[in-house]
Design a protein around this motif. Sequence first.
Motif, PDB file in Angstrom:
ATOM      1  N   TYR A  52       0.840  -1.197   0.000  1.00 21.76           N
ATOM      2  CA  TYR A  52       0.000   0.000   0.000  1.00 21.76           C
ATOM      3  C   TYR A  52       0.873   1.243   0.000  1.00 21.76           C
ATOM      4  O   TYR A  52       1.665   1.456   0.914  1.00 21.76           O
ATOM      5  N   LEU A  53       0.725   2.074  -1.038  1.00 17.68           N
ATOM      6  CA  LEU A  53       1.477   3.322  -1.147  1.00 17.68           C
ATOM      7  C   LEU A  53       0.549   4.469  -0.745  1.00 17.68           C
ATOM      8  O   LEU A  53      -0.378   4.812  -1.478  1.00 17.68           O
ATOM      9  N   ARG A  54       0.838   5.038   0.424  1.00 14.77           N
ATOM     10  CA  ARG A  54      -0.016   6.057   1.033  1.00 14.77           C
ATOM     11  C   ARG A  54       0.609   7.433   0.833  1.00 14.77           C
ATOM     12  O   ARG A  54       1.739   7.685   1.262  1.00 14.77           O
ATOM     13  N   PHE A  55      -0.109   8.331   0.157  1.00 16.83           N
ATOM     14  CA  PHE A  55       0.443   9.668  -0.095  1.00 16.83           C
ATOM     15  C   PHE A  55      -0.616  10.758  -0.172  1.00 16.83           C
ATOM     16  O   PHE A  55      -0.304  11.933  -0.303  1.00 16.83           O
ATOM     17  N   SER A  56      -1.896  10.398  -0.099  1.00 20.76           N
ATOM     18  CA  SER A  56      -2.959  11.370  -0.309  1.00 20.76           C
ATOM     19  C   SER A  56      -3.538  11.864   1.001  1.00 20.76           C
ATOM     20  O   SER A  56      -3.343  11.261   2.065  1.00 20.76           O
ATOM     21  N   GLY A  57      -4.308  12.952   0.914  1.00 18.71           N
ATOM     22  CA  GLY A  57      -4.963  13.508   2.078  1.00 18.71           C
ATOM     23  C   GLY A  57      -6.292  12.864   2.401  1.00 18.71           C
ATOM     24  O   GLY A  57      -6.891  13.158   3.441  1.00 18.71           O
ATOM     25  N   HIS A  58      -6.817  11.989   1.513  1.00 22.81           N
ATOM     26  CA  HIS A  58      -8.090  11.335   1.813  1.00 22.81           C
ATOM     27  C   HIS A  58      -7.901  10.256   2.885  1.00 22.81           C
ATOM     28  O   HIS A  58      -6.778   9.891   3.244  1.00 22.81           O
ATOM     29  N   GLU A  59      -9.008   9.710   3.378  1.00 25.48           N
ATOM     30  CA  GLU A  59      -8.937   8.680   4.394  1.00 25.48           C
ATOM     31  C   GLU A  59      -8.149   7.473   3.895  1.00 25.48           C
ATOM     32  O   GLU A  59      -8.182   7.155   2.697  1.00 25.48           O
ATOM     33  N   PRO A  60      -7.434   6.783   4.793  1.00 24.81           N
ATOM     34  CA  PRO A  60      -6.661   5.608   4.366  1.00 24.81           C
ATOM     35  C   PRO A  60      -7.547   4.565   3.716  1.00 24.81           C
ATOM     36  O   PRO A  60      -8.699   4.362   4.123  1.00 24.81           O
ATOM     37  N   LEU A  61      -7.022   3.892   2.713  1.00 24.66           N
ATOM     38  CA  LEU A  61      -7.761   2.838   2.023  1.00 24.66           C
ATOM     39  C   LEU A  61      -7.673   1.519   2.768  1.00 24.66           C
ATOM     40  O   LEU A  61      -8.522   0.633   2.568  1.00 24.66           O
ATOM     41  N   VAL A  62      -6.676   1.377   3.608  1.00 26.99           N
ATOM     42  CA  VAL A  62      -6.456   0.150   4.367  1.00 26.99           C
ATOM     43  C   VAL A  62      -6.538   0.483   5.848  1.00 26.99           C
ATOM     44  O   VAL A  62      -5.896   1.442   6.308  1.00 26.99           O
ATOM     45  N   PRO A  63      -7.324  -0.255   6.603  1.00 28.19           N
ATOM     46  CA  PRO A  63      -7.396   0.002   8.056  1.00 28.19           C
ATOM     47  C   PRO A  63      -6.020  -0.060   8.697  1.00 28.19           C
ATOM     48  O   PRO A  63      -5.162  -0.870   8.300  1.00 28.19           O
ATOM     49  N   ASP A  64      -5.799   0.772   9.705  1.00 31.52           N
ATOM     50  CA  ASP A  64      -4.485   0.850  10.355  1.00 31.52           C
ATOM     51  C   ASP A  64      -4.091  -0.461  11.015  1.00 31.52           C
ATOM     52  O   ASP A  64      -2.886  -0.776  11.134  1.00 31.52           O
TER      53      ASP A  64
ATOM     54  N   MET B 190      -4.643  -3.454   9.948  1.00 32.20           N
ATOM     55  CA  MET B 190      -4.455  -4.561   9.012  1.00 32.20           C
ATOM     56  C   MET B 190      -2.975  -4.717   8.686  1.00 32.20           C
ATOM     57  O   MET B 190      -2.272  -3.737   8.422  1.00 32.20           O
ATOM     58  N   GLU B 191      -2.512  -5.952   8.691  1.00 29.37           N
ATOM     59  CA  GLU B 191      -1.100  -6.226   8.430  1.00 29.37           C
ATOM     60  C   GLU B 191      -0.840  -6.250   6.926  1.00 29.37           C
ATOM     61  O   GLU B 191      -1.112  -7.237   6.248  1.00 29.37           O
ATOM     62  N   VAL B 192      -0.341  -5.136   6.421  1.00 25.92           N
ATOM     63  CA  VAL B 192       0.055  -5.023   5.018  1.00 25.92           C
ATOM     64  C   VAL B 192       1.380  -4.285   4.963  1.00 25.92           C
ATOM     65  O   VAL B 192       1.819  -3.665   5.953  1.00 25.92           O
ATOM     66  N   GLN B 193       2.011  -4.359   3.809  1.00 28.61           N
ATOM     67  CA  GLN B 193       3.238  -3.576   3.621  1.00 28.61           C
ATOM     68  C   GLN B 193       2.844  -2.153   3.234  1.00 28.61           C
ATOM     69  O   GLN B 193       2.392  -1.910   2.138  1.00 28.61           O
ATOM     70  N   LYS B 194       3.008  -1.233   4.164  1.00 30.28           N
ATOM     71  CA  LYS B 194       2.529   0.130   3.963  1.00 30.28           C
ATOM     72  C   LYS B 194       3.704   1.099   3.867  1.00 30.28           C
ATOM     73  O   LYS B 194       4.624   1.057   4.693  1.00 30.28           O
TER      74      LYS B 194
END
Length: 881
Positions: free
Chosen positions: A59-71, A73-77
């Motif tokens: 998961y590549l997180r860079f935007s100001g919107h709400e996260p797409l993956v719950p905090d 959840m065990e993913v590579q973020k």
Amino acid sequence: MFGKVATKLTTGLGGLDYILRGILAGDNVVWQVNSSQQYKYFVKPYIQAAARTGNELIYLRFSGHEPLVPDDMEVQKHVLEPGKGFETFINDVHQIIKSNGRGGYYLFDCLSDLADYWYSDQMLGNFFRLTCPYLFDVEALAYFSLYRNYHSIYGTNPILNTAQIFIDVFHHKEQFYVQPIKVQYRYSPTMYMLHKWQDDEFPIVNNSATISEVLTSAPRLQLSSANYELGIWNRTFLLAEELLKNCDSPQENSQEAQNLKDKLIRMAISRDERISQLLKKYLTLEEILNIGKRVIGTGLIGGKAVGMLLARAILDKSDQRWQEMLESHDSFYLGSDVFYTFLVRNGIWWERQRQKDKEDFLEGSARARQRVLLGTFPDYIENQLSDLLDYFGQSPFIVRSSSLLEDNFGNAFAGKYESVFCVNQGPRIKRLEDLQTAIKTIYASAMSEKALIYRAQRGLLDHDEQMALLIQRVSGSFYGTLFMPHIAGVGFSFNPFVWNESIDPQAGVIRLVFGLGTRAVDRSDDDYTRVVALNAPEKRPEAGAGEVRQYTQKKVDVLDLEANQLSPSDFYEIVKRVPDLPLDILASRDPAVEKQIREHKMDSTLAWVLTFEKLLTQTDFVKNMRTMLKTIHQAYDYPVDIEFTCNFINGNYKINLLQCRPLQVKGVGENPEPPARIAESDLIMKTRGAVIGQGRITGIDRFVYVTPSAYSQLPIRDRYTVARIIGQLMHVPEFSQDKTIMLLGPGRWGTTSPELGVPISFSEIDTVSVICEMVEMHENLVPDVSLGTHLFSDLVEMDILYIALFPNQTHNYLNKDFFENSPNHLSRYLPDMEKWAGVLRVVESQDSNTLLYANTLSQDAVCYFDNEQPLPETVDGLREQ
């Protein structure tokens, strides 16, 4: 129920995998959405699929919107900072891809926020062009999203061109829909249709009413490939848009807004003063802006498009119930400037100018048409046409002429220009080629002989006649490999065919067919339609002509998706192939045939007869059509002529108003008193049947009579020859100038089938005053009342009276001795055609006055010698009803 594609890679939605024909390693999937919340609905099953299949989610997180993956959840973020600059950001992304090696499920925040960070759509496009191929090379699966109507072509085009899969998402009435725009290396006949998300399945939406309603529910800018350079066109629309944004709705009536509205109407819609006044009254500034967003190129949208939009606006302002009853339209308009640009670009301009010469306007027209068909469009127009194709997906559409003079007061141009169906099947490049060919076909028809002759007859050769185009979704539903509407037809707010005393001409009339409306507007040589007087729908004009069953529609025009073309089909074959038609609404069961079926164990479908009885008597369809016609008529302050379709969905119907124009009427309904008595010896012809046109008593100078017995013996090629001779005769000045001519022949005039009548074009017989069709050539062929057809429009515009003669029926009479034994003057006008005198007879009126009496109300006509003397012998029945 859709099946599932067996694959290790999946979107998490089996039905979606199926319509995409599987997910391949390296697929970059882009979702076009209205918000990040919409995106999350499709992300959730994707995340679950990654976990279920043992693939790591990155998961590549860079935007100001709400996260797409719950905090939790065990993913590579990976949390990235695009604000540090383009180069830093893309290097970080590529390093993550490199470190993860081959495969994986990648999830990106919404890309639209990157354009905000970098203040550039171009840099957003650059990012995707560099990242997507990298993910493809490592055989990863990746999800991205874009906000609809948020970016210019500099952002969207590189993404669309580079992605393997691009999907449009719509949310309407609490329901999600998807329409794939691009799916690389895969194809199916329904892949690019609109699909409804229903549990785990994505069935296609198979009716045009729902498709257009869903697609138009999403706000849109211009087609994405529109030129955003601020020329006069875009500047004017931008000014109007800013004005609406910065003011409350009551201020739309300010002087500034009115001035801008007037300018936009003249710039993009119409410069006809009478039509413009109606547009100002019924179209809002916002509605005009929405029209502008659907114009390809620049220029006026033309008469046919204006008529359709104006009629819809009139209904919308009259009663809000029309918003629910009318099928949404999502048409596009090819601006009139594109036509002139095309002519200039392809070296055809001067050919077009030569067509303004009244003496030689036909010279070189064939050459000009050929050059049009071989012409090319500018790149920016091709790009917009490509976007239009993506919008329609694989739904059929029709490209229709919409010239500046067309469908205006006084000039209908009915049938003079082409319309071309695009069934829209096959590879995308082929569909785009078909669309461009359709456009060029209509451009070429603007230089056809029949169009140029029509303009010459009305003194319009030197008028500015640019060709705009109306591109409409075909109304109807998919039935396997067929597409068609349930009902199509034409309607008049004034009924010129009053065959019974109980019929009110002011109530209007409609002409109905099952299937495509081509059988309603083009005269079918071998078939019939249902004519309905709107104040007396139970009255049938065929009552005196034979059994109802014999004179009902037998053929149906449909779009064949496999053949990729319009095809006529037998009604009974359609009934067998399409079990879920609303047959009980459209057709009736014939008791006599049902008895035969029981006795002889025949096919039960043969008992169906297309009568539309239940539609007309057990629904409010007639009431609504009458109200529709009356409302538009009152707004125009003039009779109108419409084309429409009607489709049933879940038991309810929606009407699609496709076209509206002023109805050309010339004193229809004005009927003289009949002659009191006519001597048997003075009678030439008498009929009771179809009499259409202006009632009259007029003198007849010449008769042109095609001898039925001789004509029926001719081979097909000679029948064409006879038609050409008649056309030649009608334009001999000595013969036709200032003369009243009555034309009589067996079967149908203007047929395309010589075995059914005389295959002549209207332009060949446009100097006659009366046309009579005799039911002599084929005992089962009855003249079809041609209301709403292009032939009918020509007859009305030229004030030509139409009469049907049934020699073997009561109240019908033909004096064959007069026609076949009077001196034949054919060789006087055409000396070289003497050998055809046995088939074609030219009879001059005798010294006594020859009169024709025609009454459209009583449906009587009689032609006779008027000796102005007391008559002991009389022909009775003229006053009988």
